[in-house]
Design a protein around this motif. Structure first.
Motif, short mmCIF file in Angstrom:
data_model
loop_
_atom_site.label_atom_id
_atom_site.label_comp_id
_atom_site.label_asym_id
_atom_site.label_seq_id
_atom_site.Cartn_x
_atom_site.Cartn_y
_atom_site.Cartn_z
N ARG A 1 -30.24 8.93 34.27
CA ARG A 1 -29.48 8.21 35.53
C ARG A 1 -28.36 7.29 35.05
N LEU A 2 -28.49 6.84 33.73
CA LEU A 2 -27.51 5.99 33.19
C LEU A 2 -26.14 6.61 32.93
N VAL A 3 -26.01 8.19 33.03
CA VAL A 3 -24.92 8.65 32.62
C VAL A 3 -24.64 9.60 33.85
N GLU A 4 -25.22 9.13 35.11
CA GLU A 4 -24.81 10.08 36.45
C GLU A 4 -24.01 8.85 36.99
N PRO A 5 -23.07 9.43 37.68
CA PRO A 5 -22.22 8.51 38.68
C PRO A 5 -23.00 7.89 39.82
#
Length: 748
Positions: free
Chosen positions: A255-259
């Protein structure tokens, strides 16, 4: 017992069941019959005797003898029978100390009403003692009335019988508290205790099982995270710390790389946590997970609920600030001030709207704290207020703007000519600005009005003309100037606010006035322009260059430079393009020969520079060519380019100077007229530091100008200025110029 059951007579218990019927003391018709529960302690023997009768019934009133006789015969046998039964029942109860028999008596129909004596206080006292010391009385059901039985008794005959039953009557003064009443509550208590034994055993068993289950739960969950623990919606309960971290990394890490959706005021956007410098501190996050709870209630409720542990984030502040700044560029909105605008001559009000500005520092902190929650992150914004209210807009619209467009504004000139400011042009003149109090202040742009009106009345004006010089006869002479008669537009339009606010007369006359020329005749004659103080001639240009040189020379011919003024060639000639008649000719572009419209003017610039050089003018700005051109003097030449490279000089003398130009098809001459006060000499130094040209090959065509090239070198020029009258040196300046080699250009 209710009042409808009739009167009753008390009867004491005895083993002898045959009581003389004539010994009944009295019978009365009671109004209310009650069974008393207690006996008040008597004070006299008579009172003691009365206790027996007062336990349950009040003393009856005497009954009419005729009524008793009429029913005696019919009920005699029944009375004996009932009496025996009642006595037998009383003797069977050995535990009872006294039995009260209630015998109802029905009075005759014609019997007079009996008088009831209110003995309630005595009865209440007896009731209290009876309740404390006597066992419950046995009440014999009511019997049919027997008048003959009542008739046989009287009070005197009943007294001996009362004495026979004295042992049965308890005197409250000598009787101890009844033991049965004290022991009666103990028996139910003992029974009640026995009733709670089984439930107590059951409860104890439940607690024992619960304690065992609690111990088992504690043992099996030891070393694991508490049940129901969640981090950002990820369930890590009942796991070892290592498994909990692995689960968290696997589910939360991506989720760190999801907007992440964010909302800033009225703007929705997305931010990628990793791009914004946000990461998860896994150790710190897991350290927020509590140890196994000891409270049994907490452990039970953990089966049915969950406990959220916040994510601990790390932040790259610079990256986060950059991300917030990028978001602010899209989310920030300037306030829309209330205003009045004109569209095709129609005024329209603009409603005010507050703006917004992202609070970047707070927004960054909020995003770092809430990005993992799984929802839209609401970022804080500041409202940017407006200064104009809707009421202010409406007032300006109604009071100023609408009247302003009620008709054209007319300026009347000479000879019947008029100038008109049309309704559709009023928006160019009338504007509004905030007044600081929520309203709008009208602003009248008179310059815009003058710009619109002036061309319409220019034919009615006389333009001023400066004094000039003519060279007829080889000597300059003054041509007188012309005083103009122009419209004083500031005075003419000063009533513009009144005109625009009027709905009646909207016309005003033009105000004319004399305007002297910039150079009057008197001023021209006083300039001292009477001789040539500097002159220079160049030639050798091609035809196209000669055309351009001739045009530019005619522009500056006759220019007068007053004492202390500065002359600019570019400024004086203005644009030199095809529209002004200039043609394409040779120029130097990036060190190579080229062509452009207006080319060749550099030769005029060089000629003018040398004329002012020897006239003793101050050099303000000039630029040499990048490579040497043989028709110009070394280190004493100038180039020029429209809008980029200029030639400027200043008149240091106390008298004026004038430029005279003479152009032919082969050369250009520039003379500087004035009053001679100085002498100028020029000394050119030797060429030094020679450089060889390089060769450039270009595609053959119009863009290629072949050249044989020339070497580069460095040279100096020294100008010495002396006083014309005394010969004393005033100044000496040396200028060194480095010329690049002229490249050898081949067109192939």
């Amino acid at each position: 017992m209710s009042d409808e059951e009739g009167p009753s007579v008390e009867k004491t218990n005895s083993e002898d069941s045959s009581l003389p019927e004539q010994e009944l003391e009295s019978v009365e018709e009671p109004q209310a019959v009650e069974e008393t529960e207690s006996v008040e302690e008597p004070q006299t023997p008579e009172d003691t005797d009365a206790v027996v009768e007062a336990e349950s019934v009040e003393s009856p009133q005497p009954v009419d003898a005729d009524v008793v006789d009429s029913a005696e015969a019919a009920d005699a046998a029944v009375a004996d029978e009932d009496e025996d039964e009642a006595v037998d029942e009383l003797t069977d109860d050995e535990s009872a100390n006294e039995v009260t028999t209630v015998i109802p008596v029905v009075p005759a129909d014609d019997a007079p009403p009996t008088e009831v004596v209110d003995e309630a206080p005595a009865t209440e006292a007896i009731d209290e003692q009876t309740e404390q010391f006597e066992p419950p009385a046995v009440v014999v059901p009511p019997k049919p009335p027997r008048p003959e039985f009542v008739q046989q008794y009287d009070t005197q005959k009943f007294e001996p019988i009362q004495q026979q039953y004295e042992p049965v009557v308890r005197e409250p003064a000598v009787v101890a508290p009844p033991v049965p009443q004290q022991q009666q509550p103990e028996a139910p208590a003992s029974t009640s205790s026995r009733k709670w034994v089984k439930p107590a055993i059951a409860v104890g068993a439940i607690f024992a099982v619960a304690a065992i289950a609690y111990g088992v739960d504690i043992f099996t969950s030891s070393g694991k995270t508490p049940r129901g623990t969640q981090v950002a919606g990820v369930d890590i309960g009942d796991l070892t710390p290592a498994d909990a971290e692995a689960t968290l990394r696997a589910q939360l890490g991506p989720r760190l790389v999801e907007p992440v959706a964010v909302h800033a005021g009225g703007v929705d956007s997305e931010i990628v946590p990793a791009s914004a410098g946000v990461d998860v501190d896994w150790s710190a996050t897991l350290s927020g997970v509590n140890a196994q709870p000891i409270n049994p209630i907490t452990r039970i409720t953990s089966f049915f609920g969950s406990r959220e542990v916040p994510v601990v984030s790390t932040v790259d502040q610079q990256a986060l600030d950059t991300s917030m700044a990028q978001l602010a560029a899209n989310s920030d909105r300037a306030p829309v001030e209330g205003a009045v605008v004109f569209e095709n001559g129609k005024p329209t009000g603009v409603s005010p709207a507050a703006g917004q500005a992202l609070e970047t520092q707070k927004a960054g902190s909020t995003f770092a704290a809430e990005w993992s929650d799984g929802g839209v992150v609401d970022l804080p914004v500041d409202e940017v207020p407006v200064t104009v209210t809707q009421a202010g807009v409406d007032r300006a619209l109604q009071e100023v703007a609408i009247p302003a467009v009620s008709g054209d504004v007319v300026v009347n000139g000479r000879d019947g000519k008029v100038a008109t400011l049309g309704v559709d042009q009023i928006g160019e003149v009338l504007t509004f600005t905030p007044d600081g109090s929520g309203g709008l202040t009208p602003q009248y742009n008179t310059d815009a009005a003058i710009k619109i009106l002036t061309p319409q009345l220019v034919s009615t004006e006389v333009q001023p003309k400066d004094a000039s010089f003519t060279f007829a006869g080889g000597k300059p002479s003054v041509v007188p100037g012309v005083v103009g008669d122009l419209i004083n537009w500031p005075d003419t339009v000063k009533e513009l606010p009144v005109l625009l606010g009027s709905t009646a007369s909207r016309a005003t006359p033009a105000v004319y006035g004399p305007v002297p020329p910039a150079l009057t005749t008197e001023a021209a004659e006083a300039l001292g322009i009477n001789e040539v103080i500097g002159e220079f001639t160049t030639g050798g240009f091609e035809y196209a260059s000669g055309v351009n040189i001739g045009l530019a020379a005619s522009e500056i011919d006759g220019a007068v430079i007053k004492p202390g003024d500065t002359f600019s060639l570019n400024e004086y000639t203005g644009p030199r393009g095809a529209a002004q008649g200039y043609v394409e000719s040779g120029i130097i572009n990036n060190g190579r020969p080229d062509k452009a419209v207006g080319g060749g003017i550099s030769q005029l610039a060089t000629t003018l520079y040398n004329a002012t050089y020897f006239a003793g003018m101050d050099d303000v700005a000039h630029t040499e060519h990048s490579y040497y051109i043989s028709r110009y003097p070394e280190a004493r030449e100038a180039t020029i380019f429209d809008g980029a490279i200029d030639l400027q000089f200043r008149n240091p003398a106390k008298t004026g100077v004038m430029i005279e130009t003479i152009a032919t098809s082969s050369n250009i001459t520039v003379r500087i007229w004035g009053t001679k006060t100085v002498d100028v000499t020029s000394t050119t130094g030797p060429r030094t530091s020679p450089t060889s040209p390089n060769t450039v090959t270009l595609p053959e065509g119009p863009g290629c100008v072949a050249s044989s090239g020339a070497p580069g070198f460095t040279v100096s020029d020294t100008r010495v200025i002396t006083d014309h009258a005394s010969g004393a040196e005033i100044s000496s300046n040396t200028r060194t110029v480095k010329y690049d080699p002229v490249p050898i250009v081949k067109c192939e």
